[in-house]
Motif scaffolding. Structure first.
Motif: not given
Length: 441
Positions: A159-184
């Motif tokens: 993608a030719g980027i220098d910096t990844v910006v993360f901005d997604i609304q989570d719901v507070g549960a471990r099994f909601y996958t957006y926080i693991w997208t952040l981790y990955d």
């Protein structure tokens, strides 16, 4: 002072009721850095923009994106930016941050990345939209779903980027996958030599405490990569700091977090003053998010978790269930919630087109309500009330709860308190670690 039309459009999109002139003043005021957390040789900073005065909506929460914009995007200066987001990445006046960033000449936005459900949020659970091009901005959109490690690192490089910006609304549960997208994304960015900036948003169910069992590593998956509590009680920025300090410490990413202002740990989403956008197709309201950490456990059973209805995760049931389940659940006298006998016919997912009986959760005291205990209570009483109760054959419940302990205890006839007591020691250890990374009182 003369502004280009592109810059003015970008400013107008970030300020909502503040207006472009006040935003320019705020941007010129500079920024202060506070709350630094160091992981090895990498410093993760919480960036707090200078306060904006005379704002008519000063009582509401300001997201990390708003604080970033008020500071003139200084954190992103001189970098080629890729944004990981979805429909929840909006400004206070409901503009999408990708549209706003693309319109502002101070930001070199070159790519967008979509999580599960996709960048525009059209895919159901377990799906994504794939790669393509955003019709509004013309930007390339890359699919992160199902990618991690070097494969995702290669996507960032391509993608030719220098910096990844993360901005997604989570719901507070471990099994909601957006926080693991952040981790990955953090792990992949470190492999690719990229930086990560996390723009914080509220935990919609508050952040007063963690609850539920802590994941055991043999049960790790995309619904739980690392040992955190089922209801973690943290924001995305706090989780990013914890991930970097505890789980990625051997190869930490260059991380910066941009804090919210005005958010407190006792606030539920309705008190933030922010617009709610469903973070996925089956979390239509903040009330859904409140129940989700407990009722999503029914994905590990043969009962419907309410998908295919207008109130997913707030109604549960199956063919053959009746009022006896609600009666048994109410007899537990769990704090903050009543269980009402209900009937529904799912339009898709389990029991499509078939009338089901079951329960509806009515939370009457959000502060007292513990969704994880409620979910356990419903599992216990469903098994006792319905002879047709069964776990999914793949024991998905073990991935959701983080071990086989909940399943085996329910099968052994244990009650809610015995099951909750089984995870208390692990929860106390997690709470001690969690406390080191909290950004808000």
């Amino acid at each position: 002072m003369t502004l280009s039309r592109r810059r003015l459009l970008g400013l107008a999109g970030t300020t909502g009721a503040l207006g472009a002139v006040e935003a320019i003043g705020a941007a010129s005021a500079g920024a202060a850095v506070a709350g630094s957390v160091t992981a090895g040789s990498v410093t993760a900073d919480s960036v707090t923009a200078a306060p904006v005065t005379a704002a008519p909506d000063a009582g509401r929460v300001r997201t990390g994106f708003e604080r970033l914009a008020a500071d003139g995007y200084d954190v992103l200066a001189g970098q080629r930016i890729g944004v990981v987001t979805n429909p929840t990445g909006i400004t206070a006046d409901a503009r999408h941050l990708v549209d706003v960033l693309h319109a502002d000449e101070r930001v070199d936005l070159v790519a967008a990345f979509g999580p599960e459900h996709g960048f525009r949020g059209t895919a159901q659970a377990g799906g994504s939209e794939g790669a393509g091009r955003d019709p509004a901005t013309g930007l390339p959109v890359y699919d992160t779903y199902g990618k991690s490690g070097q494969q995702l690192a290669d996507v960032f490089t391509a993608a030719g980027i220098d910096t990844v910006v993360f901005d997604i609304q989570d719901v507070g549960a471990r099994f909601y996958t957006y926080i693991w997208t952040l981790y990955d994304c953090m792990r992949a960015a470190a492999l690719a030599g990229k930086a990560v900036v996390v723009l914080d948003r509220p935990n919609p169910v508050g952040g007063r405490r963690a609850a539920g069992p802590v994941l055991e590593r043999p049960y790790a998956s995309f619904v739980g990569r690392e040992p955190i509590a089922l209801a973690h009680g943290m924001t995305a920025a706090e989780l990013a700091l914890l991930f970097n300090g505890e789980f990625l410490a051997a190869n930490p990413v260059a991380l910066r977090t941009v804090r919210m202002s005005g958010w407190r740990r006792d606030l539920f989403f309705g008190a933030t003053g922010l617009p709610w956008v469903p973070p996925s197709p089956n979390v239509p309201t903040p009330d859904t998010a409140l129940a989700y950490a407990g009722t999503c456990l029914f994905e590990g059973t043969n009962l419907s978790e309410g998908r295919g209805t207008t109130t997913p995760f707030e109604v549960l049931g199956a063919e053959g269930l009746d009022r006896r389940w609600a009666e048994a659940a109410n007899a537990l006298e769990l704090p903050g919630v009543w269980f009402r006998e209900t009937y529904f016919t799912p339009a898709f997912s389990k029991f499509t087109g078939k009338p089901c009986g079951g329960v509806r959760l009515l939370v009457h005291d959000r502060a007292a309500f513990d969704p994880v205990r409620a979910g356990i209570g419903l599992l216990v009483t469903a098994r006792r009330s319905w002879s047709g109760f069964a776990w999914r054959p793949d024991h998905w419940i073990d991935r959701l709860t983080g071990s086989d302990r909940v399943r085996t205890l329910v099968d052994a006839g244990a009650g809610v308190e015995e099951i909750a007591g089984d995870w208390e020691a692990g929860l106390e250890r997690f709470a001690a670690v969690r406390g080191r990374y909290l950004l808000y009182a």
